[in-house]
Design an enzyme around this catalytic site. Structure first.
Site, PDB file in Angstrom:
ATOM      1  NE  ARG A  74      17.058  -3.645  13.652  1.00  0.00           N
ATOM      2  CZ  ARG A  74      18.043  -4.358  14.167  1.00  0.00           C
ATOM      3  NH1 ARG A  74      18.396  -4.184  15.424  1.00  0.00           N
ATOM      4  NH2 ARG A  74      18.654  -5.249  13.446  1.00  0.00           N
ATOM      5  CG  ASP A 210      39.890   8.805  15.228  1.00  0.00           C
ATOM      6  OD1 ASP A 210      39.491   9.271  16.312  1.00  0.00           O
ATOM      7  OD2 ASP A 210      40.878   8.064  15.141  1.00  0.00           O
ATOM      8  CG  HIS A 211      35.534  11.031  19.123  1.00  0.00           C
ATOM      9  ND1 HIS A 211      35.651   9.686  19.276  1.00  0.00           N
ATOM     10  CD2 HIS A 211      35.799  11.558  20.340  1.00  0.00           C
ATOM     11  CE1 HIS A 211      35.969   9.413  20.530  1.00  0.00           C
ATOM     12  NE2 HIS A 211      36.061  10.528  21.196  1.00  0.00           N
ATOM     13  CG  HIS A 273      40.363   7.159  19.395  1.00  0.00           C
ATOM     14  ND1 HIS A 273      39.616   7.626  18.341  1.00  0.00           N
ATOM     15  CD2 HIS A 273      39.477   6.588  20.251  1.00  0.00           C
ATOM     16  CE1 HIS A 273      38.338   7.354  18.564  1.00  0.00           C
ATOM     17  NE2 HIS A 273      38.227   6.721  19.708  1.00  0.00           N
TER      18      HIS A 273
HETATM   19  C1  BG6 Z   1      35.525   5.754  21.931  1.00  0.00           C
HETATM   20  C2  BG6 Z   1      35.735   4.409  22.554  1.00  0.00           C
HETATM   21  O1  BG6 Z   1      35.870   5.731  20.570  1.00  0.00           O
HETATM   22  O2  BG6 Z   1      36.351   6.704  22.593  1.00  0.00           O
HETATM   23  C3  BG6 Z   1      35.404   4.453  24.026  1.00  0.00           C
HETATM   24  O3  BG6 Z   1      34.903   3.449  21.905  1.00  0.00           O
HETATM   25  C4  BG6 Z   1      36.200   5.537  24.713  1.00  0.00           C
HETATM   26  O4  BG6 Z   1      35.647   3.199  24.650  1.00  0.00           O
HETATM   27  C5  BG6 Z   1      36.050   6.855  23.969  1.00  0.00           C
HETATM   28  O5  BG6 Z   1      35.699   5.667  26.029  1.00  0.00           O
HETATM   29  C6  BG6 Z   1      36.987   7.897  24.531  1.00  0.00           C
HETATM   30  O6  BG6 Z   1      36.674   9.133  23.955  1.00  0.00           O
HETATM   31  P1  BG6 Z   1      36.939  10.478  24.736  1.00  0.00           P
HETATM   32  O7  BG6 Z   1      36.571  11.547  23.755  1.00  0.00           O
HETATM   33  O8  BG6 Z   1      36.083  10.445  25.960  1.00  0.00           O
HETATM   34  O9  BG6 Z   1      38.395  10.457  25.068  1.00  0.00           O
END
Ligand code: BG6
Length: 524
Positions: A74, A210-211, A273
């Site tokens: 934006r 999903d990281h 996760h």
């Molecule tokens: C995110 C959540 O997806 O993952 C956060 O929204 C969380 O709340 C984070 O802190 C944790 O990721 P990582 O990679 O630090 O374990």
């Protein structure tokens, strides 16, 4: 198959002009030429993860030399202002010293388009800009759209991309969309979002991220299980007593109060996760590493987790919220006093659950999981605890207890694997002690500089959807947590806050496992 991620010395692009010729480490090819278009480009995710990850890909020569990036958000900004902003931020978030030659190469191909996510004219302007950029940087019309916006805009952006004709593929040209989490707010909204985006995109174009699936140790779990002869034969209910998954964070909600007030720990961490960690731990061996072969097996695990009845929710689901307390010698405030959090909030910051995967491999093996903010330390691990051996033989020698074998898969920090087993303590008596066999990623493979997003971005650029969630997996995940959401909504908590910041969570979480004669691994 995923990138064998190695951003170690030696994998560096020293001269950007040689970028096309220099082979990335490990014989992996550079990604396809493409432009990446980031929606929400002025936000946190872009500066903390996406830009550093793309830069890291460039450093390791995994990014095509025919690459361009367009930020869409934006705030009005010129291309140059956007570049200047990223230039300041990269030094803070790259996690490594920035190579000025590579960074200059990267900056030179960055553009910006301001606009409202719901404004069709902004997408027309984006289209015009993309045509110019694609011509200049020879990206062959391939586009990776990254939705790093607030979740409420996911549907709108996809719809507008469709209206503007920005996602149509043709010939060899691909158009892919990465969608951040949370994907939906509950089962119904996840289904509705899947329905809406499938009007515009084919499933093969959708990359729900999903990281956690980009984390090295999560990927290693498949190698550990299926690439070794010794684990898989004992990876079942005959040998395993229970599985414990912990995702503990030292941090509180920081500046994310408004998001967290809507989400809470259950939605934030479990359907995505944590269930992905369970899926990788519990899945059957896939017939290949093809995206659908792997995702079919994960989907079966999620479908085999029996949703709880309301009565079971009361017995097997624990929630908590942190109060004021000491974290690393500093007094921190309670959740209710965090920025933009309601002073009477009943949102949970801690969850512990006992789940069952009701299939032949896992029937009756409890999967205990817990996640929370403001716990004593940051620690994510999967613990496989084997059955305790029979004592009779050793009892005659005066041994009073035999400890079970434990396999600990450390996701973060100190990524690695430890196997604990019993050994005789030297001396004339038969006495047993627990000893560890330890594998540490950094000792064996060196320190790796990665945000976890590199491999996911790269996989999307080469069209490998393996580490991304398919619609059916996502809905199966929400189906597991939906009964818990329903019961918790109907029965607001009466004891919040019920754990102090810096402690291991509410007392009820201990009771959950102690009832079964177990205890959580130490977090302190
Ligand atoms: C995110 C959540 O997806 O993952 C956060 O929204 C969380 O709340 C984070 O802190 C944790 O990721 P990582 O990679 O630090 O374990």
């Amino acid at each position: 198959m995923h990138l064998p991620w190695s951003l170690k010395a030696g994998a560096c692009m020293k001269n950007p002009d040689n970028h096309a010729q220099a082979a990335p480490a490990g014989g992996v090819k550079s990604a396809d030429p493409c432009s990446a278009i980031i929606f929400g480009a002025s936000g946190d995710l872009t500066k903390r993860k996406l830009i550093p990850s793309l830069y890291n890909l460039a450093v390791a020569n995994y990014l095509s030399k025919d690459f361009a990036l367009v930020g869409f958000a934006r705030p009005p900004m010129t291309h140059q202002e956007f570049r200047d902003k990223l230039d300041k931020e990269v030094k803070l978030y790259a996690g490594r010293s920035v190579d000025q030659t590579i960074w200059a190469w990267f900056l030179d191909r960055i553009y910006y388009q301001a606009g409202e996510f719901s404004d069709p004219a902004a997408y027309q302007a984006l289209k015009t800009l993309l045509i110019e950029v694609e011509e200049r940087h020879k990206t062959q019309g391939n586009r990776l759209y990254y939705l790093a916006t607030l979740p409420s805009f996911f549907g709108t952006v996809v719809e507008q991309l469709g209206v503007a004709g920005l996602v149509e593929e043709g010939g060899q040209t691909w158009r892919r969309v990465i969608i951040e989490k949370p994907f939906g707010h509950d089962l119904d909204s996840a289904r509705a979002l899947n329905r809406d985006i499938s009007k515009v995109l084919a499933e093969r174009q959708i990359y729900r991220i999903d990281h956690y699936l980009g984390k090295e140790t999560v990927q290693n779990l498949m190698a550990l299980r299926f690439g070794n002869g010794i684990f898989e034969p004992i990876w079942n209910r005959r040998y395993i007593d229970h599985v414990e998954i912990t995702v503990a964070e030292e941090l509180g909600v920081e500046q994310r109060g408004p998001y967290y007030e809507e989400a809470g720990a259950l939605r934030d961490m479990v359907p995505n996760h944590i269930l992905q960690l369970i899926a990788v731990t519990a899945m059957e061996p896939p017939i290949s590493f093809d995206a659908d072969a792997v995702r079919d097996e994960k989907h079966k695990v999620l479908k085999a987790i029996t949703p709880m009845t309301p009565q079971e929710v009361l017995q097997r689901a624990v929630r908590g919220q942190y109060g004021e307390g000491m974290v690393a010698d500093t007094l921190v405030s309670s959740y209710r006093k965090e920025d933009r959090v309601a002073p009477t909030s009943s949102v949970e910051t801690y969850v512990a659950l006992k789940l069952f995967v009701d299939n032949w491999r896992w029937a009756k093996v409890p999967f205990y999981l817990r996640t929370g903010k403001r716990l004593p330390k940051r620690m994510t691990e999967i613990v496989i605890q084997f059955h305790r051996p029979p004592l009779l033989l050793f009892k005659q020698s005066g041994v009073e207890q035999l400890d079970p074998n434990v396999l600990v898969i450390r996701i973060q920090p100190n990524e690695g694997v430890t196997l604990t087993f019993g050994a005789k303590i030297p001396g004339p008596k038969m006495e047993l002690g627990s000893v560890n066999m330890d594998f540490n990623y950094s000792d064996n493979f060196g320190i790796q500089t990665s945000t976890g997003y590199e491999t996911l971005l790269y996989d999307c650029m080469i069209g490998d959807a393996t580490p991304f969630q398919r619609a059916d997996m996502l809905e199966a995940g929400w189906a597991v947590v939906q009964p818990i959401l329903d019961v918790w909504k109907a029965l607001p908590p009466r004891d919040f806050p019920n754990y102090s910041a810096g402690t291991c969570g509410p007392k009820d979480a201990d009771t959950l496992v102690e009832r079964d004669g177990k205890h959580w691994r130490n977090l302190d």
